[in-house]
Design a protein around this motif. Structure first.
Motif, PDB file in Angstrom:
ATOM      1  N   GLY A  15      34.767  39.404  35.194  1.00  0.00           N
ATOM      2  CA  GLY A  15      34.651  38.607  36.408  1.00  0.00           C
ATOM      3  C   GLY A  15      35.930  38.501  37.207  1.00  0.00           C
ATOM      4  O   GLY A  15      35.895  38.086  38.374  1.00  0.00           O
ATOM      5  N   ARG A  16      37.038  38.857  36.596  1.00  0.00           N
ATOM      6  CA  ARG A  16      38.317  38.816  37.308  1.00  0.00           C
ATOM      7  C   ARG A  16      38.623  40.185  37.894  1.00  0.00           C
ATOM      8  O   ARG A  16      38.032  41.195  37.523  1.00  0.00           O
ATOM      9  CB  ARG A  16      39.444  38.408  36.349  1.00  0.00           C
ATOM     10  CG  ARG A  16      39.202  37.105  35.616  1.00  0.00           C
ATOM     11  CD  ARG A  16      39.217  35.923  36.550  1.00  0.00           C
ATOM     12  NE  ARG A  16      40.518  35.682  37.140  1.00  0.00           N
ATOM     13  CZ  ARG A  16      41.427  34.858  36.622  1.00  0.00           C
ATOM     14  NH1 ARG A  16      41.198  34.246  35.473  1.00  0.00           N
ATOM     15  NH2 ARG A  16      42.577  34.676  37.229  1.00  0.00           N
ATOM     16  N   HIS A  77      35.740  42.726  40.723  1.00  0.00           N
ATOM     17  CA  HIS A  77      35.088  41.808  39.763  1.00  0.00           C
ATOM     18  C   HIS A  77      34.710  42.635  38.529  1.00  0.00           C
ATOM     19  O   HIS A  77      33.609  43.182  38.460  1.00  0.00           O
ATOM     20  CB  HIS A  77      33.853  41.163  40.369  1.00  0.00           C
ATOM     21  CG  HIS A  77      34.107  40.430  41.656  1.00  0.00           C
ATOM     22  ND1 HIS A  77      34.762  39.217  41.694  1.00  0.00           N
ATOM     23  CD2 HIS A  77      33.831  40.758  42.929  1.00  0.00           C
ATOM     24  CE1 HIS A  77      34.858  38.831  42.954  1.00  0.00           C
ATOM     25  NE2 HIS A  77      34.316  39.735  43.723  1.00  0.00           N
TER      26      HIS A  77
END
Lengths: 110, 113
Positions: A15-16, A77
Motif C-alpha cells: 500500500g505504500r 501503491h
C-alpha cells in the motif's frame, strides 16, 4: 560492463509507494533508461522507459534527474504482486539487445 | 491471446541429445530474440532475428542454431546438449530492431541430466 548500479534488495510495505533507485553516471545522450521486472518464474515484463523527461504510465512513474546520471522508479501503491526483481537498463536507440544486470529484489510485505 | 508464447515450458533431457524450443509471437513484430538466464539469474542475449534475418549472434556455441521460418516464429535448436546448457531460455519480440521495447515469453526451463 554493467552501465547501471542498483541496490541488491529492498523491502516495501503493501500500500505504500516503492521508490527504486538506479545510478547510470556514464549514460550517453542517445541512451534511454528502461525498467523491466521479473516476477518469480516468469518472463521479464516491460514497465516504463524514458530519455530525459519524467514518464508515467498505468504501472509506474519514472523520475530522471536533470543531469540524467540517476533515476528512480516509483510504484505508487505497492501490492504483494509487485514482489519481483526490478532491472534498470540503459540502452541506446540503435542497440538491439537489452543488457540485464543483477537488478533489485523488491519484497512487498503485508 | 498470449502475445509471446514458448513451447515447451519445461524440458528435461539427457546429455548428448538434440532438442528444440519453439517461440511464436502474435504481435505483428518484425524482430525476435532469444535470451538465456543461467543459474545465477543473469539474463543474456543469444540471438536476434529481424524479418527472418540474423542480426545478433552473441558468441553462442554453434551447437545452438536459431531458425526463423517466418516473422512470427523463432525456434531454437540445440545439438549435443551439455550440462552447462541447463538454464531458462526466454524468447522476446519487438516492433523494430533497434531501441524498441521488447516483450518476453514465459520461458522454457531446460534441464540437462
Amino acid at each position: 560492463d554493467a552501465k547501471t548500479t542498483q541496490p541488491p534488495s529492498m523491502d516495501c510495505a503493501e500500500g505504500r509507494a516503492a521508490n527504486l533507485p538506479c545510478n547510470h553516471s556514464t549514460i550517453s545522450g542517445n541512451e534511454y533508461v528502461y525498467w523491466y521486472r521479473q516476477i518469480h518464474s516468469q518472463g521479464p515484463q516491460y514497465i516504463i522507459h524514458g530519455l530525459k523527461n519524467n514518464e508515467t504510465n498505468e504501472m509506474a512513474s519514472l523520475i530522471i534527474t536533470e543531469d540524467r546520471k540517476s533515476s528512480t522508479l516509483i510504484l505508487p501503491h505497492a501490492t504483494l504482486r509487485d514482489t519481483a526483481v526490478y532491472y534498470c537498463i540503459v540502452r541506446a536507440t540503435n542497440d538491439y539487445k537489452l543488457s540485464f544486470g543483477a537488478g533489485t529484489t523488491v519484497t512487498v510485505r503485508a | 491471446d498470449t502475445a509471446v508464447s514458448q513451447t515447451p515450458k519445461y524440458l528435461v533431457t539427457q546429455m548428448g541429445n538434440d532438442k528444440s524450443i519453439k517461440c511464436e509471437q502474435n504481435l505483428g513484430h518484425d524482430t525476435m530474440y532469444w535470451y538465456k538466464q543461467d543459474s545465477k539469474k543473469f539474463l543474456k542475449i543469444m540471438f536476434s532475428y529481424n524479418n527472418k534475418e540474423l542480426i545478433i549472434n552473441e558468441t553462442v556455441p554453434n551447437r545452438f542454431s536459431p531458425k526463423s521460418p517466418d516473422k512470427a516464429h523463432l525456434n531454437l535448436h540445440i545439438n549435443s546438449l551439455e550440462l552447462g546448457d541447463s538454464a531458462v531460455y526466454f524468447c522476446a519480440s519487438s516492433q523494430v530492431a533497434g531501441g524498441d521495447t521488447q516483450y518476453f515469453g514465459p520461458g522454457t526451463r531446460l534441464t540437462v541430466l
